[in-house]
Design a protein around this motif. Structure first.
Motif, PDB file in Angstrom:
ATOM      1  N   ALA A  49     122.173  30.286 -21.330  1.00 61.02           N
ATOM      2  CA  ALA A  49     121.358  31.442 -21.709  1.00 61.02           C
ATOM      3  C   ALA A  49     120.758  32.106 -20.479  1.00 61.02           C
ATOM      4  O   ALA A  49     120.723  33.347 -20.368  1.00 61.02           O
ATOM      5  CB  ALA A  49     120.254  31.005 -22.662  1.00 61.02           C
ATOM      6  N   ALA A  50     120.264  31.297 -19.524  1.00 62.99           N
ATOM      7  CA  ALA A  50     119.688  31.853 -18.306  1.00 62.99           C
ATOM      8  C   ALA A  50     120.732  32.628 -17.520  1.00 62.99           C
ATOM      9  O   ALA A  50     120.464  33.698 -16.956  1.00 62.99           O
ATOM     10  CB  ALA A  50     119.101  30.727 -17.447  1.00 62.99           C
ATOM     11  N   LYS A  51     121.968  32.117 -17.482  1.00 57.56           N
ATOM     12  CA  LYS A  51     123.044  32.797 -16.772  1.00 57.56           C
ATOM     13  C   LYS A  51     123.388  34.131 -17.449  1.00 57.56           C
ATOM     14  O   LYS A  51     123.666  35.125 -16.786  1.00 57.56           O
ATOM     15  CB  LYS A  51     124.271  31.884 -16.719  1.00 57.56           C
ATOM     16  N   ALA A  52     123.288  34.166 -18.790  1.00 59.36           N
ATOM     17  CA  ALA A  52     123.626  35.385 -19.530  1.00 59.36           C
ATOM     18  C   ALA A  52     122.578  36.476 -19.335  1.00 59.36           C
ATOM     19  O   ALA A  52     122.899  37.666 -19.298  1.00 59.36           O
ATOM     20  CB  ALA A  52     123.785  35.064 -21.013  1.00 59.36           C
ATOM     21  N   LEU A  53     121.313  36.089 -19.196  1.00 57.72           N
ATOM     22  CA  LEU A  53     120.234  37.078 -19.105  1.00 57.72           C
ATOM     23  C   LEU A  53     119.795  37.366 -17.677  1.00 57.72           C
ATOM     24  O   LEU A  53     119.007  38.287 -17.452  1.00 57.72           O
ATOM     25  CB  LEU A  53     119.008  36.613 -19.913  1.00 57.72           C
ATOM     26  N   ASP A  54     120.307  36.589 -16.726  1.00 58.13           N
ATOM     27  CA  ASP A  54     119.896  36.826 -15.334  1.00 58.13           C
ATOM     28  C   ASP A  54     120.231  38.242 -14.856  1.00 58.13           C
ATOM     29  O   ASP A  54     119.408  38.869 -14.182  1.00 58.13           O
ATOM     30  CB  ASP A  54     120.542  35.774 -14.429  1.00 58.13           C
ATOM     31  N   PRO A  55     121.432  38.778 -15.191  1.00 61.34           N
ATOM     32  CA  PRO A  55     121.709  40.164 -14.750  1.00 61.34           C
ATOM     33  C   PRO A  55     120.737  41.186 -15.352  1.00 61.34           C
ATOM     34  O   PRO A  55     120.600  42.289 -14.811  1.00 61.34           O
ATOM     35  CB  PRO A  55     123.139  40.402 -15.263  1.00 61.34           C
TER      36      PRO A  55
ATOM     37  N   SER B 281     129.815  29.748 -24.518  1.00 59.65           N
ATOM     38  CA  SER B 281     130.032  31.194 -24.399  1.00 59.65           C
ATOM     39  C   SER B 281     129.517  31.910 -25.648  1.00 59.65           C
ATOM     40  O   SER B 281     128.948  33.005 -25.565  1.00 59.65           O
ATOM     41  CB  SER B 281     131.510  31.500 -24.178  1.00 59.65           C
ATOM     42  N   LEU B 282     129.714  31.287 -26.805  1.00 60.93           N
ATOM     43  CA  LEU B 282     129.191  31.867 -28.038  1.00 60.93           C
ATOM     44  C   LEU B 282     127.668  31.808 -28.036  1.00 60.93           C
ATOM     45  O   LEU B 282     126.996  32.757 -28.470  1.00 60.93           O
ATOM     46  CB  LEU B 282     129.746  31.118 -29.247  1.00 60.93           C
ATOM     47  N   ALA B 283     127.100  30.725 -27.509  1.00 57.43           N
ATOM     48  CA  ALA B 283     125.644  30.599 -27.424  1.00 57.43           C
ATOM     49  C   ALA B 283     125.064  31.683 -26.523  1.00 57.43           C
ATOM     50  O   ALA B 283     124.015  32.264 -26.826  1.00 57.43           O
ATOM     51  CB  ALA B 283     125.277  29.204 -26.895  1.00 57.43           C
ATOM     52  N   ALA B 284     125.752  31.974 -25.429  1.00 57.34           N
ATOM     53  CA  ALA B 284     125.272  33.030 -24.518  1.00 57.34           C
ATOM     54  C   ALA B 284     125.288  34.393 -25.212  1.00 57.34           C
ATOM     55  O   ALA B 284     124.374  35.212 -25.038  1.00 57.34           O
ATOM     56  CB  ALA B 284     126.131  33.057 -23.260  1.00 57.34           C
ATOM     57  N   THR B 285     126.350  34.646 -25.988  1.00 56.63           N
ATOM     58  CA  THR B 285     126.410  35.905 -26.738  1.00 56.63           C
ATOM     59  C   THR B 285     125.278  35.985 -27.746  1.00 56.63           C
ATOM     60  O   THR B 285     124.644  37.046 -27.920  1.00 56.63           O
ATOM     61  CB  THR B 285     127.767  36.017 -27.458  1.00 56.63           C
ATOM     62  N   ALA B 286     124.993  34.863 -28.426  1.00 54.13           N
ATOM     63  CA  ALA B 286     123.908  34.844 -29.407  1.00 54.13           C
ATOM     64  C   ALA B 286     122.559  35.102 -28.734  1.00 54.13           C
ATOM     65  O   ALA B 286     121.696  35.794 -29.283  1.00 54.13           O
ATOM     66  CB  ALA B 286     123.894  33.502 -30.140  1.00 54.13           C
ATOM     67  N   VAL B 287     122.359  34.574 -27.532  1.00 51.15           N
ATOM     68  CA  VAL B 287     121.099  34.786 -26.816  1.00 51.15           C
ATOM     69  C   VAL B 287     120.941  36.253 -26.447  1.00 51.15           C
ATOM     70  O   VAL B 287     119.843  36.819 -26.526  1.00 51.15           O
ATOM     71  CB  VAL B 287     121.034  33.898 -25.560  1.00 51.15           C
ATOM     72  N   GLN B 288     122.037  36.895 -26.037  1.00 50.54           N
ATOM     73  CA  GLN B 288     121.945  38.326 -25.747  1.00 50.54           C
ATOM     74  C   GLN B 288     121.559  39.128 -26.990  1.00 50.54           C
ATOM     75  O   GLN B 288     120.809  40.109 -26.907  1.00 50.54           O
ATOM     76  CB  GLN B 288     123.287  38.824 -25.195  1.00 50.54           C
TER      77      GLN B 288
ATOM     78  N   ALA C 184     121.486  48.991 -19.261  1.00 52.95           N
ATOM     79  CA  ALA C 184     122.023  47.620 -19.230  1.00 52.95           C
ATOM     80  C   ALA C 184     121.655  46.862 -20.494  1.00 52.95           C
ATOM     81  O   ALA C 184     122.446  46.052 -21.006  1.00 52.95           O
ATOM     82  CB  ALA C 184     121.490  46.894 -17.999  1.00 52.95           C
ATOM     83  N   ASP C 185     120.451  47.082 -21.026  1.00 53.74           N
ATOM     84  CA  ASP C 185     120.036  46.407 -22.263  1.00 53.74           C
ATOM     85  C   ASP C 185     120.890  46.868 -23.439  1.00 53.74           C
ATOM     86  O   ASP C 185     121.313  46.052 -24.267  1.00 53.74           O
ATOM     87  CB  ASP C 185     118.561  46.692 -22.546  1.00 53.74           C
ATOM     88  N   SER C 186     121.129  48.185 -23.528  1.00 55.91           N
ATOM     89  CA  SER C 186     121.947  48.708 -24.621  1.00 55.91           C
ATOM     90  C   SER C 186     123.358  48.157 -24.541  1.00 55.91           C
ATOM     91  O   SER C 186     123.970  47.804 -25.573  1.00 55.91           O
ATOM     92  CB  SER C 186     121.970  50.239 -24.565  1.00 55.91           C
ATOM     93  N   ALA C 187     123.901  48.077 -23.328  1.00 53.60           N
ATOM     94  CA  ALA C 187     125.254  47.543 -23.164  1.00 53.60           C
ATOM     95  C   ALA C 187     125.322  46.083 -23.586  1.00 53.60           C
ATOM     96  O   ALA C 187     126.266  45.656 -24.260  1.00 53.60           O
ATOM     97  CB  ALA C 187     125.698  47.703 -21.706  1.00 53.60           C
ATOM     98  N   ALA C 188     124.285  45.300 -23.198  1.00 57.26           N
ATOM     99  CA  ALA C 188     124.271  43.884 -23.585  1.00 57.26           C
ATOM    100  C   ALA C 188     124.150  43.736 -25.099  1.00 57.26           C
ATOM    101  O   ALA C 188     124.785  42.859 -25.707  1.00 57.26           O
ATOM    102  CB  ALA C 188     123.099  43.184 -22.887  1.00 57.26           C
ATOM    103  N   LEU C 189     123.346  44.575 -25.727  1.00 59.90           N
ATOM    104  CA  LEU C 189     123.189  44.519 -27.181  1.00 59.90           C
ATOM    105  C   LEU C 189     124.506  44.849 -27.879  1.00 59.90           C
ATOM    106  O   LEU C 189     124.903  44.177 -28.849  1.00 59.90           O
ATOM    107  CB  LEU C 189     122.083  45.486 -27.610  1.00 59.90           C
ATOM    108  N   ASN C 190     125.227  45.848 -27.382  1.00 62.28           N
ATOM    109  CA  ASN C 190     126.525  46.210 -27.972  1.00 62.28           C
ATOM    110  C   ASN C 190     127.543  45.080 -27.794  1.00 62.28           C
ATOM    111  O   ASN C 190     128.297  44.752 -28.722  1.00 62.28           O
ATOM    112  CB  ASN C 190     127.050  47.490 -27.335  1.00 62.28           C
ATOM    113  N   ARG C 191     127.565  44.502 -26.581  1.00 57.49           N
ATOM    114  CA  ARG C 191     128.516  43.412 -26.332  1.00 57.49           C
ATOM    115  C   ARG C 191     128.256  42.230 -27.249  1.00 57.49           C
ATOM    116  O   ARG C 191     129.180  41.629 -27.809  1.00 57.49           O
ATOM    117  CB  ARG C 191     128.431  42.959 -24.873  1.00 57.49           C
ATOM    118  N   SER C 192     126.972  41.894 -27.414  1.00 57.93           N
ATOM    119  CA  SER C 192     126.650  40.745 -28.259  1.00 57.93           C
ATOM    120  C   SER C 192     127.010  41.003 -29.710  1.00 57.93           C
ATOM    121  O   SER C 192     127.525  40.117 -30.407  1.00 57.93           O
ATOM    122  CB  SER C 192     125.168  40.402 -28.133  1.00 57.93           C
ATOM    123  N   PHE C 193     126.762  42.228 -30.181  1.00 57.70           N
ATOM    124  CA  PHE C 193     127.093  42.560 -31.564  1.00 57.70           C
ATOM    125  C   PHE C 193     128.600  42.455 -31.789  1.00 57.70           C
ATOM    126  O   PHE C 193     129.069  41.834 -32.749  1.00 57.70           O
ATOM    127  CB  PHE C 193     126.583  43.965 -31.897  1.00 57.70           C
ATOM    128  N   LEU C 194     129.364  43.081 -30.889  1.00 53.57           N
ATOM    129  CA  LEU C 194     130.818  43.043 -31.029  1.00 53.57           C
ATOM    130  C   LEU C 194     131.357  41.621 -30.858  1.00 53.57           C
ATOM    131  O   LEU C 194     132.307  41.215 -31.547  1.00 53.57           O
ATOM    132  CB  LEU C 194     131.458  43.992 -30.008  1.00 53.57           C
TER     133      LEU C 194
END
Length: 591
Positions: A459-465, A544-551, A568-578
């Motif tokens: 999760a930390a790796k997914a949200l660090d960017p 990898s699925l857990a990281a998507t769920a955290v986003q 960047a937040d909107s892009a992460a939200l779209n990626r996680s949804f998809l």
């Protein structure tokens, strides 16, 4: 070689009608004013002289007959035929403040509705009666006439286009509007249009009877039944009157329309600026002897006396509120429910009002509506938020952790909370830094936190960017899966970074250097281990699925807290949804 100015009377009348007066109806006021001044002048010489104005209306003609001092033939030539002369008050040797008029324009207003004006007058000083006939083209003539008693009669016949202004109904209504409080007997076609006394000066059997009579008067004037009334007195302005408290919420942006009389002649029904801006919950009816009108006599002239009057009237309303708190708490609560904004505005610079707000006005808190005094008693370490969105995001969490929270996001609330220490050093409430709330959230069981370590690393790796840290806590309410907390310093750091990215090369270098001097303080996504969804996510075998769920939880927390979304937040939200949608569809295929 010197020459005299030539005055075009038609041009002067056009100037009056188009640029000075708001309506031809003021001619009735000006004729009444002149008659009242003439009576005042005569009574200065003969205190027992009769004070009467008789208005006769019929066949398109208006006749105004007074028992005033009248004019001699010389005064007629001097005062009625010279435009711009100061006024008859000075010529007759009386102090200006004894009279209604200020500009000597009065008689000219008759030309707003007529092309010819006749003035029949006889002076109380002696001499023959004279008849002055003036025409709108600038010509006039003076002849001898017969008149037994001193006084003046002004007669005008309306032009065809002004017939509506000289009907018996219209003249009666205007005489009542402008002159109902005059201390003289005014009649229109035999009907009396003046009151016996100022409504607030009339004698009544009991205070309650007086109050009821004034409330009735306020209802007739303003069209609402006042919630209460306040007596007004300003000695320096010779002002008396009443303020009526509105029975419904008022718009602070709309300035109150007050009814102002000068020496008992109506100046305007729509005066603004008479009260301080914060007193928008009151409408006034006042009579003043010393305030100055503008040239049109339809507004008050801004000067030091009006400033002082405004302050004194505000003081009277403030004292009324203090007395209401001491004698009628229920009445004060009713008032505050309707007009809390005005009281809050006053509390920003008045300690007595601040005490009243602290004790009586309810604020929105994490424990429900309560006064600030009650809140401090129940929550000694309480905090407040500076925005409504922040309060809505944190109130439930803060309350569940035993940290009381006040919503300071409404108009004036934060400023009031900051001023509390002025009335009591122990009454200080500090603003809540959301990052501090994390220290009140309970830790997760060490064994469960150890088991969730692989998930936390992913999760930390997914949200660090995205510049965000991830922590796992155990707190109420359990229905809240994630909470986005950022300190004031982190917000400032983020704003600086955005400005750097949007600026040119020079500013980017400057802001970049400044950014490097600031301590790193990153926002946190606090995951609630007490929430069933979070527990399932932390136990996912596929990291990898857990990281998507955290986003996805990150994006949801931003939206729940009404935080602005960066690209960047909107892009992460779209990626996680998809990503989650793809996983769900793929899961069905796998099944």
């Amino acid at each position: 070689m010197e020459n005299a100015f030539q005055v075009d009377l038609r041009g002067v009348v056009d100037l009056l009608s188009r640029h000075l007066y708001s309506s031809p109806r003021v001619y009735v006021r000006e004729l009444l004013q002149n008659a009242a001044d003439a009576i005042t002048a005569r009574r200065a010489e003969e205190p027992g002289a009769e004070a009467r104005v008789q208005i006769r209306v019929g066949d398109g003609e208006v006749e105004v007959r007074d028992t005033g001092i009248g004019l001699t033939e010389d005064e007629v030539h001097t005062l009625l035929a010279t435009i711009g002369r100061s006024s008859k008050r000075d010529e007759l040797g009386f102090a200006r403040h004894e009279f209604l008029g200020q500009f000597g324009i009065g008689l000219l207003s008759g030309f707003l509705v007529a092309d010819e004006i006749q003035v029949e007058t006889r002076s109380a000083k002696g001499g023959p009666a004279v008849l002055w006939t003036g025409r709108s083209d600038g010509r006039y003539q003076v002849t001898k006439t017969e008149r037994d008693e001193p006084g003046t009669t002004v007669t005008l016949r309306a032009r065809q286009d002004a017939g509506e202004w000289v009907t018996a109904r219209t003249v009666t209504e205007l005489a009542e509007l402008y002159g109902s409080l005059l201390p003289i007997d005014v009649t229109v076609n035999g009907r009396r249009t003046t009151l016996e006394a100022l409504p607030w000066a009339e004698r009544h059997a009991t205070p309650d009877a007086r109050r009821d009579a004034l409330l009735d008067h306020g209802e007739r004037l303003f069209g609402f039944r006042p919630l209460d009334l306040v007596d007004l007195h300003v000695k320096e302005a010779g002002l008396t009157g009443v303020a009526f408290i509105l029975p419904s919420p008022a718009n602070p942006a709309v300035r109150g329309a007050h009814r102002v009389y000068l020496k008992r002649m109506l100046l305007t029904e729509r005066a603004d600026g008479l009260l301080p801006d914060w007193a928008f919950f009151a409408r006034c009816v006042v009579d003043a002897a010393e305030l100055r009108p503008t040239a049109s006599r339809e507004a008050l002239y801004e000067d030091d006396l009006l400033d002082h009057t405004r302050e004194e009237l505000g003081r009277a309303l403030r004292l009324w509120l203090v007395r209401l708190a001491e004698t009628d708490p229920d009445g004060l609560r009713d008032f505050l429910r309707l007009h809390h904004l005005g009281v809050k505005a006053l509390a920003l610079h008045d300690d007595d009002m601040l005490r009243l707000v602290d004790r009586w006005l309810e604020f929105e808190t994490s424990a429900g509506p309560m006064t600030l005094a009650q809140f401090r008693t129940r929550h000694p370490g309480g905090r407040y938020t500076a925005s409504v969105d922040e309060f809505r995001q944190l109130a439930a969490v803060s309350g569940a952790q035993g940290v009381g929270l006040v919503n300071g996001g409404y108009v004036y609330d934060s400023e009031i909370l900051q001023r509390l220490a002025r009335i009591d050093p122990d009454a200080r409430l500090e603003p809540l830094d959301p990052a501090d709330l994390a220290t009140h959230l309970g830790p997760v069981d060490p064994r469960e936190e150890l088991a969730a370590r692989p998930f936390l690393e992913a999760a930390a790796k997914a949200l660090d960017p995205l510049g965000c840290e991830v922590v796992l806590r155990d707190f109420d309410p359990a229905s809240l899966p994630a909470l986005y907390l950022t300190s004031r310093a982190a917000e400032h750091h983020a704003e600086l970074r955005e400005a750097r990215d949007a600026g040119d090369e020079l500013w980017a270098d400057v802001l970049g250097a400044l950014e490097r001097t600031m301590a790193a303080d990153r926002p946190r996504l606090v995951l609630n281990h007490r929430n069933p969804l979070v527990r399932r996510v932390t136990g996912l075998p596929e990291l990898s699925l857990a990281a998507t769920a955290v986003q996805a939880l990150y994006g949801m927390a931003l939206l729940h807290g009404h935080h602005p979304l960066r690209p960047a937040d909107s892009a992460a939200l779209n990626r996680s949804f998809l990503g989650l949608l793809d996983w769900a569809v793929g899961g069905e295929e796998r099944g």
